[in-house]
Enzyme design. Sequence first.
Site, PDB file in Angstrom:
ATOM      1  N   GLU A 139      43.152  44.919  36.074  1.00 54.23           N
ATOM      2  CA  GLU A 139      43.117  45.997  37.080  1.00 54.23           C
ATOM      3  C   GLU A 139      42.893  45.440  38.476  1.00 54.23           C
ATOM      4  O   GLU A 139      43.438  45.942  39.453  1.00 54.23           O
ATOM      5  CB  GLU A 139      42.021  47.016  36.727  1.00 54.23           C
ATOM      6  N   ASP A 151      39.045  43.504  32.961  1.00 55.92           N
ATOM      7  CA  ASP A 151      38.956  42.232  33.690  1.00 55.92           C
ATOM      8  C   ASP A 151      37.746  42.139  34.616  1.00 55.92           C
ATOM      9  O   ASP A 151      37.122  43.123  34.981  1.00 55.92           O
ATOM     10  CB  ASP A 151      40.238  41.976  34.477  1.00 55.92           C
TER      11      ASP A 151
HETATM   12 NI    NI Z   1      36.846  48.410  39.186  1.00 52.98          NI
END
Ligand code: NI
Length: 409
Positions: free
Chosen positions: A154, A96
Amino acid sequence: MVYSPLPTIATPAHPVSGDRLRLGIRQLQPQLVEWRRALHQHPELGFQEQTTASFIAQKLQQWGIEHQTAIAQTGIVALVHGSQPGPVLAIRADMDALPIQEANEVPYRSQRDGLMHACGHDGHVAIALGTAYYLSQHPEAFAGTVKFIFQPAEEGPGGAEPMVEAGVLQNPTVEAIIGLHLWNNLPLGTVGLREGALMAAVEVFRCTLQGKGGHGAMPHQTVDAIVVGTQVVTALQTIMARNVDPLQAGVVTVGEFHAGHTHNVIADSAQFSGTVRYFDPRLKGYFSQRMEQIIAGICQSQGASYAFEYQSLYPPVVNDSTIAHLIRSVAETVIETPAGIVPDCQTMGGEDMSFFLEAVPGCYFFLGAANPEKGLAFPHHHPRFDFDETALGMGVEIFVRCVEKFCAK
Ligand code: NI
């Protein structure tokens, strides 16, 4: 978009194994850069990584690598098998990007307004893809299976935990997991790692204090939410200073505080929020309990009331010592200078790699990627973040050598 074809990996006539491996990976470098830049141009937020996931799936498909998509929404798991049965090692890459407007003027700059790969996860995907490709071309180099886990979100709200819950560590059962973060806090040509806790637990809190407003000149008729709130904020600092063992590291940060509207009115209420970080998993639950005791005690002494919310987001990233030793020995081969290994590297930053490491032993490490001479040294999450792409090949080489050691025939 047109991508150049992959090279056939040449094998010199009488190579030593290490040289052949490095040569093969060096030949992949243009592709690693191309993939990373393609991903960089199409950043996506957590659980929205559709373009990224299709890019990954298309490559895996093209190379004949067995994979499954749409795990925990946009996650992908791929399996690369060695030439004979053996252990199962997982390699994790997050996919991401961030809600940041890119300020770099480069040909591969983000094509999406307000979104940017400002943490290097585009590079993590490229490294994992390069490793998968190389291993798929060299099944004779290892026994067992390498499981590639491409994980969403994340940066938040967290994609690792739902991936673990979706069973990505089973079928086949993962024995160990490794992962890396390209790291601009370290120069190119270095690896930072550590046995035990590498990164901190991430917890967040929010509190509303309710006092009683009134005239700024008549405080005796009020309960001043600012006076209560400032006492609370100050007292929260005593948790690390006076409650937790001073040999432990941790942080309590109040990052915002809002109260009052004008100079001559006593504030009716105050709101603040912040984050807690620590390394020792045994401290889980301690901060929320101690903070509430402090807030409740001060409120009671002043006649205020409170509402307190506390949430544990990510546990600390804790490395297994055996796998950390493996990574270290491999990194020494790849980096080639002992000075390039930064032992006892630690940061109060957090990472949801921790959910994988809670489930199976493994090691997460930092791969130095900053190159100030090329202007590539802005910190992570900065609108001008970028890294030296030479690190991509180094990442692949570290992963491949780890596989050869962990899955030795
Ligand atoms: Ni990172």
